[in-house]
Motif scaffolding. Structure first.
Motif, PDB file in Angstrom:
ATOM      1  N   VAL A 378       2.904 -14.413  -0.211  1.00 24.25           N
ATOM      2  CA  VAL A 378       2.309 -13.066  -0.202  1.00 24.25           C
ATOM      3  C   VAL A 378       1.328 -12.899   0.940  1.00 24.25           C
ATOM      4  O   VAL A 378       0.741 -13.868   1.403  1.00 24.25           O
ATOM      5  CB  VAL A 378       1.552 -12.783  -1.518  1.00 24.25           C
ATOM      6  N   GLY A 379       1.164 -11.682   1.386  1.00 24.92           N
ATOM      7  CA  GLY A 379       0.060 -11.338   2.278  1.00 24.92           C
ATOM      8  C   GLY A 379       0.488 -10.935   3.664  1.00 24.92           C
ATOM      9  O   GLY A 379      -0.219 -10.207   4.340  1.00 24.92           O
ATOM     10  N   GLU A 380       1.619 -11.404   4.127  1.00 19.65           N
ATOM     11  CA  GLU A 380       2.083 -11.081   5.479  1.00 19.65           C
ATOM     12  C   GLU A 380       3.552 -11.487   5.553  1.00 19.65           C
ATOM     13  O   GLU A 380       4.038 -12.214   4.683  1.00 19.65           O
ATOM     14  CB  GLU A 380       1.272 -11.858   6.519  1.00 19.65           C
ATOM     15  N   PRO A 381       4.230 -11.025   6.577  1.00 19.91           N
ATOM     16  CA  PRO A 381       5.625 -11.430   6.695  1.00 19.91           C
ATOM     17  C   PRO A 381       5.704 -12.951   6.825  1.00 19.91           C
ATOM     18  O   PRO A 381       4.894 -13.551   7.529  1.00 19.91           O
ATOM     19  CB  PRO A 381       6.072 -10.754   7.993  1.00 19.91           C
ATOM     20  N   ASP A 403       9.427 -13.788  -2.117  1.00 17.07           N
ATOM     21  CA  ASP A 403       8.626 -13.205  -1.037  1.00 17.07           C
ATOM     22  C   ASP A 403       8.162 -11.856  -1.560  1.00 17.07           C
ATOM     23  O   ASP A 403       8.940 -10.908  -1.665  1.00 17.07           O
ATOM     24  CB  ASP A 403       9.497 -13.059   0.217  1.00 17.07           C
ATOM     25  N   THR A 404       6.877 -11.780  -1.925  1.00 17.26           N
ATOM     26  CA  THR A 404       6.378 -10.629  -2.669  1.00 17.26           C
ATOM     27  C   THR A 404       5.620  -9.676  -1.760  1.00 17.26           C
ATOM     28  O   THR A 404       4.580 -10.012  -1.231  1.00 17.26           O
ATOM     29  CB  THR A 404       5.441 -11.097  -3.801  1.00 17.26           C
ATOM     30  N   TRP A 405       6.154  -8.483  -1.577  1.00 19.85           N
ATOM     31  CA  TRP A 405       5.451  -7.490  -0.764  1.00 19.85           C
ATOM     32  C   TRP A 405       4.670  -6.538  -1.653  1.00 19.85           C
ATOM     33  O   TRP A 405       5.227  -5.981  -2.611  1.00 19.85           O
ATOM     34  CB  TRP A 405       6.418  -6.668   0.098  1.00 19.85           C
ATOM     35  N   TRP A 406       3.422  -6.361  -1.335  1.00 20.30           N
ATOM     36  CA  TRP A 406       2.587  -5.359  -2.021  1.00 20.30           C
ATOM     37  C   TRP A 406       1.267  -5.217  -1.289  1.00 20.30           C
ATOM     38  O   TRP A 406       1.102  -5.781  -0.213  1.00 20.30           O
ATOM     39  CB  TRP A 406       2.403  -5.710  -3.499  1.00 20.30           C
ATOM     40  N   GLN A 407       0.350  -4.444  -1.851  1.00 20.04           N
ATOM     41  CA  GLN A 407      -0.903  -4.112  -1.173  1.00 20.04           C
ATOM     42  C   GLN A 407      -2.031  -3.950  -2.191  1.00 20.04           C
ATOM     43  O   GLN A 407      -1.756  -3.715  -3.377  1.00 20.04           O
ATOM     44  CB  GLN A 407      -0.756  -2.762  -0.451  1.00 20.04           C
ATOM     45  N   THR A 408      -3.258  -3.991  -1.695  1.00 18.98           N
ATOM     46  CA  THR A 408      -4.411  -3.714  -2.552  1.00 18.98           C
ATOM     47  C   THR A 408      -4.183  -2.395  -3.290  1.00 18.98           C
ATOM     48  O   THR A 408      -4.469  -2.269  -4.479  1.00 18.98           O
ATOM     49  CB  THR A 408      -5.683  -3.607  -1.686  1.00 18.98           C
ATOM     50  N   ASP A 493       3.241   0.306   6.498  1.00 21.75           N
ATOM     51  CA  ASP A 493       4.081  -0.786   6.987  1.00 21.75           C
ATOM     52  C   ASP A 493       5.390  -0.269   7.578  1.00 21.75           C
ATOM     53  O   ASP A 493       5.942   0.729   7.111  1.00 21.75           O
ATOM     54  CB  ASP A 493       4.433  -1.743   5.835  1.00 21.75           C
ATOM     55  N   ILE A 505       9.902  -6.431   5.506  1.00 24.23           N
ATOM     56  CA  ILE A 505       8.688  -5.784   6.011  1.00 24.23           C
ATOM     57  C   ILE A 505       8.410  -6.353   7.397  1.00 24.23           C
ATOM     58  O   ILE A 505       8.352  -7.572   7.566  1.00 24.23           O
ATOM     59  CB  ILE A 505       7.488  -6.067   5.085  1.00 24.23           C
ATOM     60  N   ARG A 508       2.383  -3.974  10.054  1.00 25.30           N
ATOM     61  CA  ARG A 508       1.670  -2.702  10.009  1.00 25.30           C
ATOM     62  C   ARG A 508       2.070  -1.821  11.196  1.00 25.30           C
ATOM     63  O   ARG A 508       2.291  -2.315  12.295  1.00 25.30           O
ATOM     64  CB  ARG A 508       0.155  -2.939  10.066  1.00 25.30           C
ATOM     65  N   ASN A 514      -3.467  -8.066  10.446  1.00 26.70           N
ATOM     66  CA  ASN A 514      -3.303  -8.938   9.297  1.00 26.70           C
ATOM     67  C   ASN A 514      -3.551 -10.362   9.787  1.00 26.70           C
ATOM     68  O   ASN A 514      -2.673 -11.020  10.322  1.00 26.70           O
ATOM     69  CB  ASN A 514      -1.898  -8.773   8.724  1.00 26.70           C
ATOM     70  N   ARG A 519      -6.583  -8.279   5.641  1.00 25.82           N
ATOM     71  CA  ARG A 519      -6.510  -7.023   6.371  1.00 25.82           C
ATOM     72  C   ARG A 519      -7.810  -6.729   7.071  1.00 25.82           C
ATOM     73  O   ARG A 519      -8.859  -6.730   6.468  1.00 25.82           O
ATOM     74  CB  ARG A 519      -6.217  -5.912   5.387  1.00 25.82           C
TER      75      ARG A 519
HETATM   76  C1  WTA Z   1       1.164  -7.191   4.318  1.00 25.30           C
HETATM   77  C2  WTA Z   1      -2.002  -8.216  -0.189  1.00 25.30           C
HETATM   78  C3  WTA Z   1       5.240  -8.857   4.626  1.00 25.30           C
HETATM   79  C4  WTA Z   1       1.606  -5.766   4.531  1.00 25.30           C
HETATM   80  C5  WTA Z   1      -1.166  -8.320  -1.473  1.00 25.30           C
HETATM   81  C6  WTA Z   1       0.732  -4.982   3.567  1.00 25.30           C
HETATM   82  C7  WTA Z   1       3.255  -8.378   3.579  1.00 25.30           C
HETATM   83  C8  WTA Z   1      -0.560  -5.744   3.608  1.00 25.30           C
HETATM   84  C9  WTA Z   1       3.687  -9.048   2.414  1.00 25.30           C
HETATM   85  C10 WTA Z   1      -1.356  -5.618   2.350  1.00 25.30           C
HETATM   86  C11 WTA Z   1       4.987  -9.641   2.432  1.00 25.30           C
HETATM   87  C12 WTA Z   1       1.706  -8.236   2.080  1.00 25.30           C
HETATM   88  N1  WTA Z   1       5.719  -9.523   3.558  1.00 25.30           N
HETATM   89  N2  WTA Z   1       4.036  -8.285   4.669  1.00 25.30           N
HETATM   90  N3  WTA Z   1       5.479 -10.326   1.400  1.00 25.30           N
HETATM   91  N4  WTA Z   1       2.697  -8.939   1.508  1.00 25.30           N
HETATM   92  N5  WTA Z   1       2.008  -7.902   3.335  1.00 25.30           N
HETATM   93  O1  WTA Z   1      -3.921  -5.159   0.787  1.00 25.30           O
HETATM   94  O2  WTA Z   1       1.337  -5.398   5.865  1.00 25.30           O
HETATM   95  O3  WTA Z   1      -4.449  -7.549   1.417  1.00 25.30           O
HETATM   96  O4  WTA Z   1       0.564  -3.631   3.926  1.00 25.30           O
HETATM   97  O5  WTA Z   1      -2.564  -6.952  -0.103  1.00 25.30           O
HETATM   98  O6  WTA Z   1      -0.177  -7.113   3.807  1.00 25.30           O
HETATM   99  O7  WTA Z   1      -2.466  -6.462   2.355  1.00 25.30           O
HETATM  100  P1  WTA Z   1      -3.448  -6.529   1.116  1.00 25.30           P
END
Ligand code: WTA
Length: 639
Positions: A378-381, A403-408, A493, A505, A508, A514, A519
């Motif tokens: 988590v957190g970035e590509p 591979d978990t994509w999400w955001q705050t 994104d 993903i 940004r 990132n 962030r």
């Molecule tokens: C990036 C973290 C690619 C993305 C949970 C997003 C990711 C930002 C992924 C949010 C992933 C998070 N693959 N990019 N699996 N997970 N991101 O708010 O750009 O700290 O918009 O939340 O991290 O970061 P935040």
């Protein structure tokens, strides 16, 4: 034996059916999931929403307290099960195991401490602590009492804390004397003291002893955690029934960076956040009762909120909380922990994986790792190389990688494969969770249909843990997320959808960096650099960094170019550390005599980005610049 979670998805077909149902009948779908939780009163309506204002209400009229779901309801069946396993920074120090019964007891005790110190429902409490179990206790005690917690990561500076305290008008602080991080001690209380010079409105600071760092206590304002607990014990440890909350009452604020200078307070509410974090936890990681889940994030970030605390505890899971860092006392630390506690799920960040890859396979020797069943990122590509290293050397080829994509702002995981249930594809987050309706759009907001296409990632329908507002400034929430493209939530994104509909993903598309999964807004770093007396102007961009994913590259117009350049650089870096914190410290600073600007005075960041990336042949058209010569100078001075 049947599944313990009625909403747990077990096969690819079930996933597709669940997703379809969640789109055809979102209200029916989420009402069914939500009925597995404990509500004091059921909702009047499942969902009322519009993205225009935005105004989003999940489970309207329902009453609950999230801590009854995370603690009380497990006591009968799981009272003796570890809720939190805590591994300290120093491997020589003893770990702690806190059962659901213990955790409930501690949370009740500390909720009484908060009450005795004047905290009431709706008050905002800032929590600035290291990764100690008492941090979890503090967070949950706020939730039990109905106070809004605002956890600030222990790496932020006094100025950043002061900004956050002022924005939320937080009258109460919970902190530690200090925090251990590898071979360092971070003097948390003294940072708080510096922050409070500007924040006279703070009424109480509750201080936990952790590092025995000498600190000063201000009479009437500062109290010791242990003394306050003793008082509660002397009162005979009264109960603290959970305060009844509305589903849409705020649960917490978490500050995050955007493309403007000032961090914004993302607000999540009680009901929807509870349902979605636990639902996504159980499904993405395919949690099975008894499994030990190790999320290596800090509770100061959303990942820690959702997947160390609320998601796992809502599911009655065992969550491992680690105080230290992956490389201290050596690069075997994660693997030692996995073997020591027979960890089943390891959820970490690409930056940690890449950093550990750099140590080779030596640190893995004499490690069994056979307890692992699921790996997560988590957190970035995650780049393919890191994905394969993780899968092969840690998962031994037998653990699915999610591979978990999400955001705050999304509160929980939105796009991810489900471990062993839906297929993985290296560097792809793959498919949306049930309830999540992604859409790719072009610059003008037109939908880009079909497959094998790229665009800006939006979501067109609300899910239960979507951001409700930015604290104290609803217009900012609307502007940032719901105004770029009408009727859509815009993630910020960029994204590619492959032939099979899998999402990848790409990073940004706004001015947010990132760095090591954190962030950071370029404007925020520029503001901090510009505080330095010698700086005239600056521009900050990201560049590819082997371990951090992105590094921070600063172009600085400096007034005193006759002094020692290296000293000036260090000085500016120090300024950024002091204003924001070490995570925002530039990796590179290049002194320049001017920045490339358009005739209207706008900085051409695209050009600066290309130079930082060393993509010097593709600078594009520079003829419209006010002073094209400056580009050559910057190119030649690239460091
Ligand atoms: C990036 C973290 C690619 C993305 C949970 C997003 C990711 C930002 C992924 C949010 C992933 C998070 N693959 N990019 N699996 N997970 N991101 O708010 O750009 O700290 O918009 O939340 O991290 O970061 P935040």
């Amino acid at each position: 034996m049947g599944l313990s979670y009625p909403y747990q998805i077990g096969t690819t077909e079930e996933y597709h059916a669940a997703w379809k149902k969640s789109v055809d009948d979102p209200e029916g779908f989420w009402a069914k999931v939500a009925s597995s939780f404990l509500w004091r009163k059921r909702w009047d309506s499942v969902l009322e929403w519009n993205f225009k204002d935005p105004d989003i209400k999940w489970f309207k009229g329902a009453k609950l307290n999230i801590t009854e779901n995370c603690l009380d309801r497990h006591l009968g069946t799981l009272g003796n099960r570890p809720a939190i396993i805590w591994e300290p920074n120093d491997p020589e120090e003893h770990h702690r195991i806190i059962t659901y019964r213990d955790l409930h007891h501690k949370v009740v005790q500390f909720a009484n401490v908060l009450k005795n110190n004047g905290v009431k429902k709706g008050d905002c409490v800032c929590i600035y602590m290291g990764m100690v179990p008492e941090l979890a206790v503090a967070v949950l005690a706020c939730a039990r009492l109905g106070a809004i917690h605002s956890v600030v990561f222990g790496g932020f500076s006094a100025q950043s804390i002061a900004d956050r305290l002022q924005d939320a008008m937080a009258n109460y602080i919970i902190t530690c004397d200090g925090a251990f991080r590898g071979n360092k001690v971070i003097p948390l209380k003294s940072v708080i003291d510096d922050a409070l010079v500007q924040c006279r409105f703070v009424k109480k600071v509750i201080v936990l002893t952790r590092t025995h760092t000498p600190i000063s206590m201000i009479k009437g304002r500062d109290v010791w955690w242990d003394d306050e607990i003793n008082k509660v014990e002397t009162m005979g440890n009264p109960d603290f029934p959970a305060v009844e909350m509305d589903a849409e009452d705020p649960l917490f604020i978490l500050y995050t960076s955007g493309s403007t200078g000032k961090p914004k307070g993302v607000v999540h509410t009680c009901g929807g956040y509870m349902v979605y974090t636990t639902y996504s936890f159980v499904n993405v990681f395919q949690y099975k009762p008894g499994d030990i889940h190790f999320c290596t994030a800090d509770i100061g970030w959303i990942t820690g909120h959702s997947y160390i605390l609320y998601g796992p505890l809502g599911a009655g899971a065992t969550s491992l909380m680690f105080e230290g860092v992956p490389t201290w006392p050596n690069a075997s630390r994660f693997w030692d922990i996995v073997d020591k506690f027979r960890v089943n799920i390891l959820y970490t960040a690409p930056t940690a994986i890449r950093s550990l890859m750099g140590y080779g396979l030596g640190p893995l020797q004499n490690h069994d790792l056979s307890s692992l069943k699921v790996l997560g990122s988590v957190g970035e590509p995650i780049n393919e190389e890191a994905w394969h290293w993780f899968s092969e050397n840690i998962g031994k080829g037998k653990c699915p990688v999610v591979d978990t994509w999400w955001q705050t702002e999304t509160g929980g995981i939105l796009i991810s494969n489900m471990a062993g249930v839906t297929p993985s594809k290296p560097s792809y987050a793959t498919l949306p969770l049930p309830g999540v309706q992604p859409m790719l759009v072009d610059e003008s907001g037109n939908e880009i249909p079909g497959n094998d296409v790229s665009g800006n990632l939006c979501i067109k329908f609300p899910w239960p843990s979507i951001i409700r507002t930015t604290y104290g400034d609803h217009e900012r929430c609307r502007n940032t997320y719901f105004a770029t493209y009408p009727e859509l939530y815009f993630t910020g994104d960029g994204c590619y959808r492959d032939e099979q509909g899998n999402y990848r993903i790409t990073g940004r598309v706004d001015d947010v960096l990132n760095v090591s999964g954190h962030r950071i807004g370029t404007a925020e770093v520029e503001n901090a650099i510009n505080m330095h007396a010698g700086v005239v102007e600056s521009a900050v961009v990201g560049y590819p960094h082997d371990i951090k994913g992105q590094g921070i590259y600063a172009y600085v117009v400096y007034s005193n170019t006759h002094g020692d350049e290296e000293l000036s650089r260090q000085d500016i870096m120090q300024t950024v550390t002091r204003i924001i914190g070490p995570i925002a410290r530039p990796d590179k600073i290049q002194f320049v005599t001017g920045l490339p600007k358009t005739r209207s005075g706008k900085i051409m960041r695209r050009i600066l980005r290309k130079i930082a990336e060393l993509d010097l042949d593709n600078l594009g058209d520079t003829s419209t610049l006010l002073d094209p010569a400056v580009v050559d100078e910057i190119k030649n001075g690239r460091i």
